[in-house]
Design a protein around this motif. Structure first.
Motif, PDB file in Angstrom:
ATOM      1  N   UNK A  87       0.817  -1.221   0.000  1.00 26.89           N
ATOM      2  CA  UNK A  87       0.000   0.000   0.000  1.00 26.89           C
ATOM      3  C   UNK A  87       0.848   1.267   0.000  1.00 26.89           C
ATOM      4  N   UNK A  88       1.998   1.239   0.645  1.00 22.25           N
ATOM      5  CA  UNK A  88       2.872   2.415   0.684  1.00 22.25           C
ATOM      6  C   UNK A  88       3.425   2.723  -0.703  1.00 22.25           C
ATOM      7  N   UNK A  89       3.628   1.691  -1.518  1.00 22.10           N
ATOM      8  CA  UNK A  89       4.018   1.850  -2.922  1.00 22.10           C
ATOM      9  C   UNK A  89       5.355   2.566  -3.107  1.00 22.10           C
ATOM     10  N   UNK A  90       6.349   2.172  -2.322  1.00 19.23           N
ATOM     11  CA  UNK A  90       7.681   2.765  -2.447  1.00 19.23           C
ATOM     12  C   UNK A  90       8.734   1.744  -2.877  1.00 19.23           C
ATOM     13  N   UNK A  91       8.357   0.476  -2.970  1.00 19.92           N
ATOM     14  CA  UNK A  91       9.346  -0.581  -3.189  1.00 19.92           C
ATOM     15  C   UNK A  91       9.174  -1.276  -4.535  1.00 19.92           C
ATOM     16  N   UNK A  92      10.317  -1.649  -5.118  1.00 23.79           N
ATOM     17  CA  UNK A  92      10.306  -2.509  -6.301  1.00 23.79           C
ATOM     18  C   UNK A  92      10.325  -3.967  -5.890  1.00 23.79           C
ATOM     19  N   UNK A  93      10.865  -4.232  -4.700  1.00 26.44           N
ATOM     20  CA  UNK A  93      10.940  -5.608  -4.246  1.00 26.44           C
ATOM     21  C   UNK A  93      11.139  -5.731  -2.752  1.00 26.44           C
ATOM     22  N   UNK A  94      10.730  -6.894  -2.245  1.00 30.00           N
ATOM     23  CA  UNK A  94      10.946  -7.253  -0.845  1.00 30.00           C
ATOM     24  C   UNK A  94      11.593  -8.628  -0.833  1.00 30.00           C
ATOM     25  N   UNK A  95      12.694  -8.729  -0.117  1.00 31.89           N
ATOM     26  CA  UNK A  95      13.362 -10.026   0.039  1.00 31.89           C
ATOM     27  C   UNK A  95      13.203 -10.453   1.484  1.00 31.89           C
ATOM     28  N   UNK A  96      12.557 -11.589   1.686  1.00 26.13           N
ATOM     29  CA  UNK A  96      12.310 -12.114   3.027  1.00 26.13           C
ATOM     30  C   UNK A  96      13.285 -13.253   3.283  1.00 26.13           C
ATOM     31  N   UNK A  97      14.243 -12.981   4.149  1.00 23.80           N
ATOM     32  CA  UNK A  97      15.228 -13.996   4.522  1.00 23.80           C
ATOM     33  C   UNK A  97      14.784 -14.710   5.792  1.00 23.80           C
ATOM     34  N   UNK A  98      14.985 -16.011   5.868  1.00 19.23           N
ATOM     35  CA  UNK A  98      14.659 -16.699   7.122  1.00 19.23           C
ATOM     36  C   UNK A  98      15.703 -16.356   8.177  1.00 19.23           C
ATOM     37  N   UNK A  99      15.225 -15.930   9.349  1.00 30.95           N
ATOM     38  CA  UNK A  99      16.176 -15.714  10.439  1.00 30.95           C
ATOM     39  C   UNK A  99      16.289 -17.045  11.172  1.00 30.95           C
ATOM     40  N   UNK A 100      17.444 -17.667  11.034  1.00 32.16           N
ATOM     41  CA  UNK A 100      17.684 -18.989  11.611  1.00 32.16           C
ATOM     42  C   UNK A 100      19.080 -19.013  12.230  1.00 32.16           C
ATOM     43  N   UNK A 101      19.493 -20.180  12.694  1.00 36.28           N
ATOM     44  CA  UNK A 101      20.794 -20.297  13.352  1.00 36.28           C
ATOM     45  C   UNK A 101      21.934 -19.880  12.422  1.00 36.28           C
ATOM     46  N   UNK A 102      21.827 -20.247  11.158  1.00 28.63           N
ATOM     47  CA  UNK A 102      22.882 -19.865  10.210  1.00 28.63           C
ATOM     48  C   UNK A 102      22.995 -18.344  10.107  1.00 28.63           C
ATOM     49  N   UNK A 103      21.875 -17.669   9.861  1.00 26.83           N
ATOM     50  CA  UNK A 103      21.924 -16.215   9.716  1.00 26.83           C
ATOM     51  C   UNK A 103      22.368 -15.550  11.021  1.00 26.83           C
ATOM     52  N   UNK A 104      21.930 -16.100  12.150  1.00 32.10           N
ATOM     53  CA  UNK A 104      22.316 -15.542  13.443  1.00 32.10           C
ATOM     54  C   UNK A 104      23.828 -15.618  13.673  1.00 32.10           C
ATOM     55  N   UNK A 105      24.495 -16.560  13.027  1.00 34.56           N
ATOM     56  CA  UNK A 105      25.932 -16.738  13.238  1.00 34.56           C
ATOM     57  C   UNK A 105      26.800 -16.051  12.184  1.00 34.56           C
ATOM     58  N   UNK A 106      26.200 -15.449  11.180  1.00 33.75           N
ATOM     59  CA  UNK A 106      26.960 -14.761  10.128  1.00 33.75           C
ATOM     60  C   UNK A 106      27.544 -13.465  10.690  1.00 33.75           C
ATOM     61  N   UNK A 107      28.843 -13.294  10.528  1.00 33.40           N
ATOM     62  CA  UNK A 107      29.481 -12.067  11.015  1.00 33.40           C
ATOM     63  C   UNK A 107      28.975 -10.861  10.231  1.00 33.40           C
ATOM     64  N   UNK A 108      29.123  -9.692  10.820  1.00 36.61           N
ATOM     65  CA  UNK A 108      28.697  -8.466  10.161  1.00 36.61           C
ATOM     66  C   UNK A 108      29.428  -8.276   8.832  1.00 36.61           C
ATOM     67  N   UNK A 109      30.736  -8.501   8.824  1.00 35.02           N
ATOM     68  CA  UNK A 109      31.509  -8.323   7.596  1.00 35.02           C
ATOM     69  C   UNK A 109      31.078  -9.319   6.527  1.00 35.02           C
ATOM     70  N   UNK A 110      30.813 -10.556   6.925  1.00 36.91           N
ATOM     71  CA  UNK A 110      30.359 -11.570   5.966  1.00 36.91           C
ATOM     72  C   UNK A 110      28.983 -11.206   5.415  1.00 36.91           C
ATOM     73  N   UNK A 111      28.106 -10.664   6.259  1.00 39.74           N
ATOM     74  CA  UNK A 111      26.785 -10.229   5.816  1.00 39.74           C
ATOM     75  C   UNK A 111      26.926  -9.134   4.758  1.00 39.74           C
ATOM     76  N   UNK A 112      27.787  -8.182   5.021  1.00 41.62           N
ATOM     77  CA  UNK A 112      28.022  -7.104   4.055  1.00 41.62           C
ATOM     78  C   UNK A 112      28.499  -7.693   2.731  1.00 41.62           C
ATOM     79  N   UNK A 113      29.506  -8.560   2.796  1.00 43.27           N
ATOM     80  CA  UNK A 113      30.088  -9.115   1.575  1.00 43.27           C
ATOM     81  C   UNK A 113      29.110 -10.022   0.820  1.00 43.27           C
ATOM     82  N   UNK A 114      28.536 -10.994   1.518  1.00 41.34           N
ATOM     83  CA  UNK A 114      27.693 -12.001   0.854  1.00 41.34           C
ATOM     84  C   UNK A 114      26.312 -11.470   0.472  1.00 41.34           C
ATOM     85  N   UNK A 115      25.660 -10.797   1.401  1.00 36.66           N
ATOM     86  CA  UNK A 115      24.268 -10.391   1.165  1.00 36.66           C
ATOM     87  C   UNK A 115      24.181  -9.042   0.461  1.00 36.66           C
TER      88      UNK A 115
END
Length: 182
Positions: A87-115
């Motif tokens: 309804x806000x109509x500001x986005x071209x896309x939404x990416x919904x990532x599962x928050x799980x043990x893997x994502x919880x353990x990803x370092x900040x630098x790795x998140x920047x690089x990979x995601x």
């Protein structure tokens, strides 16, 4: 607008994208301000707009790990959140990532690089002024502003009646039965 779910499906925009990240629970006035600002900044740069959000939230994931199994109160369901975002109509896309043990353990630098860099090809990042990310929430605005491949801006908090507009405050008001404040 397109919606991608899961860590195997990710948006791709040839021109790169302007991104904001967060749970966006409740899609309150502060979230609307971020999305409108993201759309403006993306338009000036010729970029697509993408929201990176999570299902479940970090708080819910961690609450499931607690011995009492208490889940945090959601302001909106995922379905309602997506409806409000459309309804806000500001986005071209939404990416919904599962928050799980893997994502919880990803370092900040790795998140920047990979995601952010490798998967999304972020060129502009707009985040709230209290944004933290990565394992143990060690990533912050300072780390993001050091990146040379994209620009990072932090949105100042939006105040409503001298209170910071936040999902946490809305949740607290609902728990206290203060529906007017919520």
């Amino acid at each position: 607008m397109k919606i991608w779910t899961g860590d195997k499906a990710a948006p791709h925009f040839p021109q790169g994208c302007a991104v904001t990240i967060g749970n966006f629970d409740g899609v309150h006035i502060g979230h609307k301000h971020i999305l409108e600002s993201l759309k403006k900044e993306a338009g000036q740069r010729g970029l697509a707009t993408v929201l990176l959000t999570f299902e479940t939230s970090r708080k819910e994931f961690l609450a499931c790990k607690c011995s009492d199994n208490t889940l945090s109160l959601r302001v909106t369901s995922l379905q309602d959140k997506l409806k409000l975002l459309v309804e806000i109509n500001c986005l071209d896309g939404i990416w919904i990532l599962p928050f799980n043990q893997h994502l919880a353990s990803v370092s900040a630098q790795e998140f920047v690089h990979q995601v952010l860099l490798r998967t999304l090809d972020v060129r502009f990042l707009l985040i709230g002024d209290d944004f933290c990310f990565g394992a143990d929430r060690k990533g912050d605005i300072a780390l993001l502003k050091q990146q040379k491949y994209f620009e990072t801006q932090a949105m100042p908090s939006i105040l409503v009646q001298d209170r910071r507009a936040s999902s946490s405050d809305i949740r607290m008001a609902l728990q206290q039965g203060d529906f007017e404040r919520a």
